[in-house]
Design an enzyme around this catalytic site. Structure first.
Site, short mmCIF file in Angstrom:
data_model
loop_
_atom_site.label_atom_id
_atom_site.label_comp_id
_atom_site.label_asym_id
_atom_site.label_seq_id
_atom_site.Cartn_x
_atom_site.Cartn_y
_atom_site.Cartn_z
CG ASN A 91 -45.77 65.48 -32.03
OD1 ASN A 91 -47.22 65.56 -32.40
ND2 ASN A 91 -45.66 64.41 -31.23
NE ARG A 148 -47.14 60.76 -32.08
CZ ARG A 148 -47.58 61.14 -30.81
NH1 ARG A 148 -47.22 62.11 -30.27
NH2 ARG A 148 -48.12 60.08 -30.25
CG HIS A 170 -48.67 55.66 -26.39
ND1 HIS A 170 -48.43 55.34 -25.41
CD2 HIS A 170 -48.47 57.28 -26.74
CE1 HIS A 170 -48.62 56.46 -25.28
NE2 HIS A 170 -48.40 58.04 -25.66
NE ARG A 207 -54.51 61.63 -23.27
CZ ARG A 207 -53.77 61.05 -23.65
NH1 ARG A 207 -53.03 59.46 -23.60
NH2 ARG A 207 -52.80 61.58 -24.43
CG PHE A 259 -43.62 59.57 -11.96
CD1 PHE A 259 -44.78 59.41 -12.83
CD2 PHE A 259 -43.32 58.79 -11.22
CE1 PHE A 259 -45.53 58.34 -12.80
CE2 PHE A 259 -44.12 58.02 -10.65
CZ PHE A 259 -45.04 57.88 -11.00
CD GLU A 313 -43.09 57.82 -29.82
OE1 GLU A 313 -43.26 58.82 -28.79
OE2 GLU A 313 -44.17 57.74 -30.19
P1 AMP Z 1 -42.74 61.52 -21.92
O1 AMP Z 1 -44.36 61.60 -22.24
O2 AMP Z 1 -42.17 60.18 -22.15
O3 AMP Z 1 -41.51 62.93 -22.63
O4 AMP Z 1 -42.45 61.71 -20.60
C1 AMP Z 1 -42.53 62.95 -19.28
C2 AMP Z 1 -42.96 62.41 -18.31
O5 AMP Z 1 -41.72 61.96 -17.53
C3 AMP Z 1 -43.25 63.27 -16.87
O6 AMP Z 1 -44.23 62.44 -16.02
C4 AMP Z 1 -41.54 63.29 -16.47
O7 AMP Z 1 -41.91 63.41 -15.31
C5 AMP Z 1 -41.40 61.66 -16.56
N1 AMP Z 1 -39.77 62.02 -16.17
C6 AMP Z 1 -38.69 62.58 -17.36
N2 AMP Z 1 -37.57 62.82 -15.97
C7 AMP Z 1 -37.77 61.87 -14.97
C8 AMP Z 1 -37.35 61.27 -14.39
N3 AMP Z 1 -35.92 61.83 -13.56
N4 AMP Z 1 -37.51 60.61 -13.19
C9 AMP Z 1 -38.43 60.50 -12.54
N5 AMP Z 1 -39.27 61.20 -14.04
C10 AMP Z 1 -39.00 61.08 -14.49
#
Ligand code: AMP
Length: 400
Positions: free
Chosen positions: A11, A92, A181, A242, A284, A385
């Site tokens: 990726n 990817r 996605h 975004r 988050f 993925e």
């Molecule tokens: P991804 O793009 O799928 O890797 O997701 C990244 C997002 O998932 C980020 O905003 C992280 O803050 C959120 N995230 C990962 N672990 C947690 C958790 N335990 N609680 C809340 N958000 C999470």
């Protein structure tokens, strides 16, 4: 573990690169690695294999150098990829435009076409190509397969794929809703059907891929009928950085009144908007902490995020008519119980009832979080993925 029969999934981002060597059938991972800050003297690379970690810090001027470093890590770990019987490299690839509806074996024509599509995805396709070209030089004998983020949505119904703009302008510039996605939406909807013990063809699903990027899709009998991302991944849900949907006139207005040029506005909407634009954070976990501490900006960011999510949920419930499963996936979707609770609050009349304890109990793998009397099954299904790309690449190479 031997690399024979394995797939190296790559990726490539603009200044970073992630890779995984895994066996497509069992899903067993042999190694994972990532390179950060490619192009700067402070580049760093990390490789994990067989319980050990290798690190490199120093100048990695381009993707070729980054991948050379990755292959050196493999050699250090005793895996000589060039001499192994690897099945494929799976790339990817973000934008397949109207040209690519399925995984595709890389050759010069395919590279030319991905290059031509770069105007549709200037942030992604050129850097994907850097990885593809570098791997062709470094492992010329291993088949390379592009797996496109848009492919699953290639055949969206015209009514969902078409923007109501001047049709000749749209045709000239290939403007339509492509969706992104797709690898995740396809994988997760398949895994959800497996969990429910049915085929994808038998059920209608709403898949919510909520990560740093976020998108939703409405899937009828295994085929997507709508999705939130459009010409680019900017449209739709509120994301980490975004904006998602905005009134398009904001762009013209800013251009006229703010002194921002078109690249400034592009950067703002892609990198400094969404949750980050509203409260300064795009992680988050940090936002949840701020909300709990009473921070008003984080509260508003959270509320806007949930409001947009519910707007699309409502739209897709109506579009599908009958919904059998709502599926949460990706970093936020898999981990943030509060988001799942608030997104689905007070929807009993639509047959959607969460079970609070199931929602807040973490167990690995796919799981049901709706109550037993909920007509709609609400599931958490971890996305993967890399495994999906490895399987698609392996299937194509084996078929050839
Ligand atoms: P991804 O793009 O799928 O890797 O997701 C990244 C997002 O998932 C980020 O905003 C992280 O803050 C959120 N995230 C990962 N672990 C947690 C958790 N335990 N609680 C809340 N958000 C999470």
């Amino acid at each position: 573990m031997s690399a024979d029969g394995a797939v190296l999934v790559l990726n490539s981002g603009s200044s970073s690169l992630k890779y995984q060597l895994l066996h497509p059938d069992s899903g067993d991972k042999i190694a994972v690695g990532m390179v950060d800050q490619i192009g700067s003297v402070g580049a760093s690379a990390e490789h994990q294999q067989a319980g050990r970690t290798w690190r490199h810090v120093g100048d990695l001027p381009d993707h070729h150098a980054a991948l050379t470093q990755a292959l050196a890590f493999f050699t250090d770990a005793g895996t000589h990829l060039a001499d192994s019987d690897m099945l494929a490299v799976g790339h990817r690839t973000v934008h397949g435009g109207q040209s690519f509806s399925a995984p595709t074996l890389v050759d010069d024509t395919v590279i030319g076409e991905i290059d031509r599509l770069a105007s549709l995805a200037p942030l992604h396709n050129p850097v994907n190509l850097m990885g593809i070209r570098a791997m062709r030089e470094l492992l010329p004998d291993v088949p390379a397969v592009c797996v496109f983020d848009t492919a699953f949505f290639h055949d969206l119904p015209a009514r969902a794929a078409t923007y109501a703009i001047d049709r000749s302008v749209a045709a000239t510039h290939h403007i339509r809703r492509y969706g992104f996605h797709g690898t995740s939406h396809e994988y997760v909807s398949g895994a959800a059907a497996d969990f429910l013990g049915v085929s994808t063809g038998q059920i209608n699903q709403i898949v919510l891929h909520l990560g740093n990027g976020a998108s939703a899709s409405a899937i009828r009998g295994g085929r997507p009928v709508d999705t939130t991302m459009g010409l680019t991944p900017l449209e739709g849900l509120v994301m980490g950085t975004r904006s998602g949907d905005i009134d398009p006139a904001i762009v013209m207005y800013l251009r006229r009144v703010s002194g921002m040029d078109i690249d400034d506005i592009d950067r703002m909407l892609n990198s400094a908007s969404g949750l980050k634009g509203l409260c300064g954070e795009n992680d988050f976990r940090a936002i949840t902490d701020l909300v709990e501490a009473g921070d008003p900006d984080a509260r508003l960011a959270y509320d806007v995020y949930i409001h947009r999510l519910r707007r699309y949920l409502g739209a897709y419930l109506i579009e599908l008519g009958r919904v059998d499963a709502i599926v949460f996936t990706a970093g936020v979707g898999e981990n943030a119980a509060a988001v799942r609770r608030d997104a689905l609050a007070d929807l009993q009349r639509f047959g959607i009832v969460l079970d609070d304890e199931r929602n807040t109990t973490r167990i690995p793998g796919a799981r049901r979080i709706s109550s037993d009397d909920s007509e709609v099954s609400v599931l958490v299904v971890p996305t993967n993925e890399e495994l999906a790309i490895a399987r698609q690449a392996a299937a194509l190479v084996r078929a050839g």
